[in-house]
Design a protein around this motif. Structure first.
Motif, PDB file in Angstrom:
ATOM      1  N   TYR A 198      46.154  26.652  35.256  1.00 15.52           N
ATOM      2  CA  TYR A 198      46.086  27.465  36.461  1.00 15.52           C
ATOM      3  C   TYR A 198      44.954  26.967  37.348  1.00 15.52           C
ATOM      4  CZ  TYR A 198      49.213  30.947  34.434  1.00 15.52           C
ATOM      5  OH  TYR A 198      50.311  31.591  33.895  1.00 15.52           O
ATOM      6  N   LEU A 253      41.749  26.544  35.101  1.00 14.88           N
ATOM      7  CA  LEU A 253      41.809  27.292  33.855  1.00 14.88           C
ATOM      8  C   LEU A 253      42.953  26.792  32.982  1.00 14.88           C
ATOM      9  CD1 LEU A 253      41.334  30.816  35.423  1.00 14.88           C
ATOM     10  CD2 LEU A 253      39.699  29.695  33.915  1.00 14.88           C
ATOM     11  N   LEU A 282      48.451  35.184  26.999  1.00 14.65           N
ATOM     12  CA  LEU A 282      47.723  33.939  27.118  1.00 14.65           C
ATOM     13  C   LEU A 282      46.255  34.125  26.764  1.00 14.65           C
ATOM     14  CD1 LEU A 282      49.106  32.691  30.555  1.00 14.65           C
ATOM     15  CD2 LEU A 282      50.068  32.338  28.289  1.00 14.65           C
ATOM     16  N   PHE A 304      42.699  32.386  27.614  1.00 13.94           N
ATOM     17  CA  PHE A 304      42.136  31.473  28.592  1.00 13.94           C
ATOM     18  C   PHE A 304      40.832  30.853  28.120  1.00 13.94           C
ATOM     19  CE2 PHE A 304      44.566  31.780  32.533  1.00 13.94           C
ATOM     20  CZ  PHE A 304      45.380  32.869  32.271  1.00 13.94           C
ATOM     21  N   GLY A 305      40.623  29.596  28.521  1.00 15.68           N
ATOM     22  CA  GLY A 305      39.327  28.974  28.384  1.00 15.68           C
ATOM     23  C   GLY A 305      38.419  29.417  29.522  1.00 15.68           C
ATOM     24  N   GLU A 306      37.181  28.917  29.520  1.00 16.57           N
ATOM     25  CA  GLU A 306      36.229  29.323  30.546  1.00 16.57           C
ATOM     26  C   GLU A 306      36.375  28.516  31.825  1.00 16.57           C
ATOM     27  OE1 GLU A 306      32.801  31.293  27.708  1.00 16.57           O
ATOM     28  OE2 GLU A 306      32.282  29.632  29.032  1.00 16.57           O
ATOM     29  N   GLY A 307      37.176  27.482  31.774  1.00 16.64           N
ATOM     30  CA  GLY A 307      37.494  26.768  32.994  1.00 16.64           C
ATOM     31  C   GLY A 307      36.634  25.555  33.252  1.00 16.64           C
ATOM     32  N   TYR A 335      50.490  43.024  33.136  1.00 19.59           N
ATOM     33  CA  TYR A 335      49.238  42.769  32.431  1.00 19.59           C
ATOM     34  C   TYR A 335      48.023  43.162  33.255  1.00 19.59           C
ATOM     35  CZ  TYR A 335      52.326  39.812  29.762  1.00 19.59           C
ATOM     36  OH  TYR A 335      53.365  39.361  28.994  1.00 19.59           O
ATOM     37  N   TYR A 348      44.109  41.662  33.234  1.00 18.78           N
ATOM     38  CA  TYR A 348      43.138  40.706  32.733  1.00 18.78           C
ATOM     39  C   TYR A 348      41.776  41.026  33.357  1.00 18.78           C
ATOM     40  CZ  TYR A 348      46.443  37.394  30.605  1.00 18.78           C
ATOM     41  OH  TYR A 348      47.377  36.794  29.808  1.00 18.78           O
ATOM     42  N   GLN A 374      37.890  39.351  34.250  1.00 25.39           N
ATOM     43  CA  GLN A 374      37.114  38.123  34.391  1.00 25.39           C
ATOM     44  C   GLN A 374      35.678  38.479  34.721  1.00 25.39           C
ATOM     45  OE1 GLN A 374      38.138  35.379  37.622  1.00 25.39           O
ATOM     46  NE2 GLN A 374      37.802  33.650  36.245  1.00 25.39           N
ATOM     47  N   GLY A 385      36.206  32.718  31.812  1.00 22.83           N
ATOM     48  CA  GLY A 385      37.647  32.700  31.960  1.00 22.83           C
ATOM     49  C   GLY A 385      38.200  34.110  31.941  1.00 22.83           C
ATOM     50  N   LEU A 386      39.523  34.213  31.883  1.00 21.89           N
ATOM     51  CA  LEU A 386      40.172  35.517  31.898  1.00 21.89           C
ATOM     52  C   LEU A 386      40.394  36.029  30.482  1.00 21.89           C
ATOM     53  CD1 LEU A 386      40.932  34.260  34.744  1.00 21.89           C
ATOM     54  CD2 LEU A 386      42.850  35.838  34.680  1.00 21.89           C
ATOM     55  N   LEU A 430      42.533  38.876  28.313  1.00 23.38           N
ATOM     56  CA  LEU A 430      43.619  39.853  28.349  1.00 23.38           C
ATOM     57  C   LEU A 430      43.104  41.201  27.860  1.00 23.38           C
ATOM     58  CD1 LEU A 430      46.616  40.581  28.692  1.00 23.38           C
ATOM     59  CD2 LEU A 430      46.984  39.797  26.351  1.00 23.38           C
ATOM     60  N   TYR A 458      48.489  45.169  28.066  1.00 25.00           N
ATOM     61  CA  TYR A 458      49.728  44.919  28.777  1.00 25.00           C
ATOM     62  C   TYR A 458      50.691  46.057  28.485  1.00 25.00           C
ATOM     63  CZ  TYR A 458      51.558  43.175  24.308  1.00 25.00           C
ATOM     64  OH  TYR A 458      51.958  43.045  23.007  1.00 25.00           O
ATOM     65  N   PHE A 472      42.319  41.594  37.162  1.00 25.35           N
ATOM     66  CA  PHE A 472      43.542  41.015  37.715  1.00 25.35           C
ATOM     67  C   PHE A 472      44.763  41.690  37.111  1.00 25.35           C
ATOM     68  CE2 PHE A 472      41.932  37.473  40.122  1.00 25.35           C
ATOM     69  CZ  PHE A 472      40.733  37.156  39.516  1.00 25.35           C
ATOM     70  N   LEU A 490      53.224  33.381  34.844  1.00 27.25           N
ATOM     71  CA  LEU A 490      52.441  34.581  35.109  1.00 27.25           C
ATOM     72  C   LEU A 490      52.003  34.558  36.577  1.00 27.25           C
ATOM     73  CD1 LEU A 490      51.652  36.778  33.092  1.00 27.25           C
ATOM     74  CD2 LEU A 490      49.513  35.585  32.723  1.00 27.25           C
TER      75      LEU A 490
END
Lengths: 115, 111
Positions: A35, A90, A104, A106-109, B33, B35, B37, B42-43, B45, B48, B88, B99
């Motif tokens: 993303y 991301l 999903l 996610f990593g920290e980017g 969902y 999320y 941050q 990162g995001l 979860l 949901y 989000f 998504l």
């Protein structure tokens, strides 16, 4: 158990250059999605990889390409960088099912700045 | 088309309840969902809800879904300073499996 790891965390490039970003998925996950998150925006889907194949793609030009390796890790490549490519990139991993249900991790980017 | 919209900013006092709202367009979305941050991260979860449910509660979090109006909300009870973050809303596209995220709501919690 390591979660999703991305590298590098920050990088600066100039217009026209090329960049490669890397992602290792969470243990047990075989699906990787990428993303792009511009400043102040929500993440935008670039593409998803499963079984080393690009399974889905968002509205991004061909300058954005990717690869998934047999160990499920993945790379995102961006060619001919533009100023507008500056963003947080991301990586998100999931099981194959989770890739369809949105569960999903996610990593920290990787924060890319293009000058 | 697919679109998710959220208000951009919400400020509450510590201990109050927070309600973050979201509207979406894809009536065939199977999952929706929330999320979270945090700065520089990162995001994550949070929770949901499946589209055939009206409500889901998980500790301090309550998700309400109004399918008729395509409206989703997240209520955080007893909001703490540690809840300050960007939230989000996202829907899963039934056609592509990708998504779709809203632009995020920044929650500011004042002590």
């Amino acid at each position: 158990d390591a979660g999703v790891t991305q590298s590098p965390t920050h990088l600066i490039k100039t217009r026209g250059q090329q960049v490669t970003l890397r992602c290792s998925p969470k243990s047990g996950h075989d699906t990787v999605s990428w993303y792009q998150q511009a400043l102040g925006q929500g993440p935008q889907f670039i593409f998803q990889y499963y079984e080393e194949e690009e399974r889905q793609r968002g509205n991004f030009p061909d300058r954005f390409s990717g690869h998934q390796f047999p160990n499920y890790s993945s790379e995102l490549n961006v060619n001919a960088l533009l100023l507008g490519d500056s963003a947080l990139y991301l990586c998100a991993s999931s099981t194959e099912t989770g890739g369809w249900t949105g569960e999903l991790f996610f990593g920290e980017g990787s924060r890319l700045t293009v000058l | 088309g697919e679109d998710v919209e959220q208000s951009l900013f919400l400020s509450v006092r510590e201990g109050d309840s927070s309600v973050i709202n979201c509207t979406y367009t894809d009536s065939s979305s199977t999952y929706l969902y929330w999320y979270k941050q945090e700065p520089g991260a990162g995001l994550q979860l949070l929770t949901y809800i499946f589209s055939n449910m009206d409500m889901k509660q998980d500790q301090r979090l309550t998700v309400l879904l109004n399918k008729k109006d395509k409206h989703l909300s997240l209520r955080i009870a007893d909001t703490q300073t540690g809840d300050s973050a960007i939230y989000f809303c996202a829907e899963i596209s039934s056609n592509t499996g990708k998504l779709i995220f809203g632009q995020g709501t920044t929650l500011q919690v004042k002590p």
